[in-house]
Design an enzyme around this catalytic site. Sequence first.
Site, PDB file in Angstrom:
ATOM      1  N   ARG A  92       3.378   8.642   1.682  1.00 18.91           N
ATOM      2  CA  ARG A  92       4.789   8.362   1.947  1.00 18.91           C
ATOM      3  C   ARG A  92       4.890   6.947   2.494  1.00 18.91           C
ATOM      4  NH1 ARG A  92       3.850   6.967   6.383  1.00 18.91           N
ATOM      5  NH2 ARG A  92       6.070   6.874   6.748  1.00 18.91           N
ATOM      6  N   GLY A  93       6.150   6.511   2.712  1.00 14.90           N
ATOM      7  CA  GLY A  93       6.342   5.100   3.080  1.00 14.90           C
ATOM      8  C   GLY A  93       6.582   4.326   1.782  1.00 14.90           C
TER       9      GLY A  93
ATOM     10  N   ARG B  66      10.787  10.656  -5.822  1.00 13.98           N
ATOM     11  CA  ARG B  66      11.588  10.510  -4.588  1.00 13.98           C
ATOM     12  C   ARG B  66      12.666   9.461  -4.888  1.00 13.98           C
ATOM     13  NH1 ARG B  66       8.805   9.921   1.142  1.00 13.98           N
ATOM     14  NH2 ARG B  66      10.853  10.625   1.861  1.00 13.98           N
TER      15      ARG B  66
ATOM     16  N   ASP C 142      13.388   1.333   3.344  1.00 11.46           N
ATOM     17  CA  ASP C 142      13.071   1.877   2.017  1.00 11.46           C
ATOM     18  C   ASP C 142      13.825   1.152   0.918  1.00 11.46           C
ATOM     19  OD1 ASP C 142      12.408   4.131   3.967  1.00 11.46           O
ATOM     20  OD2 ASP C 142      11.418   4.674   2.092  1.00 11.46           O
TER      21      ASP C 142
HETATM   22  O1  MRU Z   1      10.148   9.620   4.406  1.00 18.38           O
HETATM   23  P1  MRU Z   1       9.117   8.553   4.626  1.00 18.38           P
HETATM   24  O2  MRU Z   1       8.092   8.914   5.638  1.00 18.38           O
HETATM   25  O3  MRU Z   1       8.525   8.082   3.326  1.00 18.38           O
HETATM   26  O4  MRU Z   1       9.962   7.339   5.216  1.00 18.38           O
HETATM   27  C1  MRU Z   1       9.322   6.158   5.565  1.00 18.38           C
HETATM   28  C2  MRU Z   1      10.234   5.178   6.182  1.00 18.38           C
HETATM   29  O5  MRU Z   1      11.398   5.425   6.388  1.00 18.38           O
HETATM   30  C3  MRU Z   1       9.670   3.816   6.480  1.00 18.38           C
HETATM   31  O6  MRU Z   1      10.342   3.228   7.545  1.00 18.38           O
HETATM   32  C4  MRU Z   1       9.852   2.914   5.244  1.00 18.38           C
HETATM   33  O7  MRU Z   1       9.369   3.529   4.094  1.00 18.38           O
HETATM   34  C5  MRU Z   1       9.207   1.604   5.414  1.00 18.38           C
HETATM   35  S1  MRU Z   1       7.467   1.749   5.211  1.00 18.38           S
HETATM   36  C6  MRU Z   1       6.732   0.262   5.449  1.00 18.38           C
END
Ligand code: MRU
Length: 356
Positions: free
Chosen positions: A51-52, A88, A240
């Site tokens: 994730r991220g 996603r 994101d």
């Molecule tokens: O739902 P996630 O854990 O994928 O969300 C991640 C985030 O909101 C982070 O802040 C974003 O992806 C930036 S990652 C460098």
Amino acid sequence: MKINGKEYRTIWFENKVVKIIDQTKLPHQFIIKDLKTVKDAINAIKVMEVRGAPLIGATAAYGLVLAIIENNDQSFLKKSSEDLIMSRPTAINLKWAVDRMMKKLSGVNSNEKLNIAIKEAQEICEEDIKFCENIGLNGLKLIQEIYNKKKSTVNILTHCNAGWLATINWGTATSPIYHAHKKGIPVHVWVDETRPRNQGANLTSYELNEEEIPNTIIADNTGGILMQRAEVDICIVGTDRTLANGDVCNKIGTYLKALAANDNKVPFYVALPSSTIDWDIKNFKDIPIEERNSEELSYIEGLDENNSLKKIQIYPKKSKAMNLAFDITPAKYVTGLITEKGICEASEKGLKKLYK
Ligand code: MRU
């Protein structure tokens, strides 16, 4: 960065297999998982084993490598690319990486496809590492300035995990923190727990611990009073999807933190590589906001008294719950964007100065 003293990246390719660190098991278990098919890659993104924003982009790129290994047929590749993009909806990096791979592969004859795909996926990872490192060096200046004035520990608040576990290495929001720590500037991080999936507590605090950076987990509603008490010098979060006008889409709860920061005159910065910029969407209302299963709210997982992972229900059985995964922070609440090219105002003018 390090886990148990050993350097890792979050994703790598070895003997026709994509290796990931299964983030659904952290911080309690460290498991390296093999992805062997494009379906494995899609599933890893959906269930958030990876994730991220930058990391799901890289996983999608390697997902296409796996698709070519499985079935070197153009229609399978096209269908795989569509399925990967849909795995996603919110992080633009996913589409960015898939489009980049498909462009590179267009017109390439089937004998050469696999090698070109592997090279491009590796390139996406190497570039992300370089960009995150530069974000760190640029953001370091902000922390240094605060330290020069304050001459004591710089308190940084962050939300969710925009750390190295969300990228390939370094992280976005955490990269300035890692650079400051390496330079000997004393830092302390307030880590928002980040309900419901607790990426702050489970991932950000974990990775900061592994790098020996002082940090404290706080409930998501605590940041406001800490800012009123002047116990936060700067907020740095990830994103994101950032629009060309500077509006920032990030993990649910980011907006409320930005409002509190604005009310208390705490600088609120967003760190991002250019792969996270959406140059097309003009209105934040058009950003697709992921809504995940409400069981992520009503169930919680942790270690029981026998040190075994256990999932328990915490809400009344009859209650409904809603699980929106992201929110929007309008540009007016963002002090600046920390990018690989420098720091700019969160506006079209600011971004265009850096990205001609
Ligand atoms: O739902 P996630 O854990 O994928 O969300 C991640 C985030 O909101 C982070 O802040 C974003 O992806 C930036 S990652 C460098």
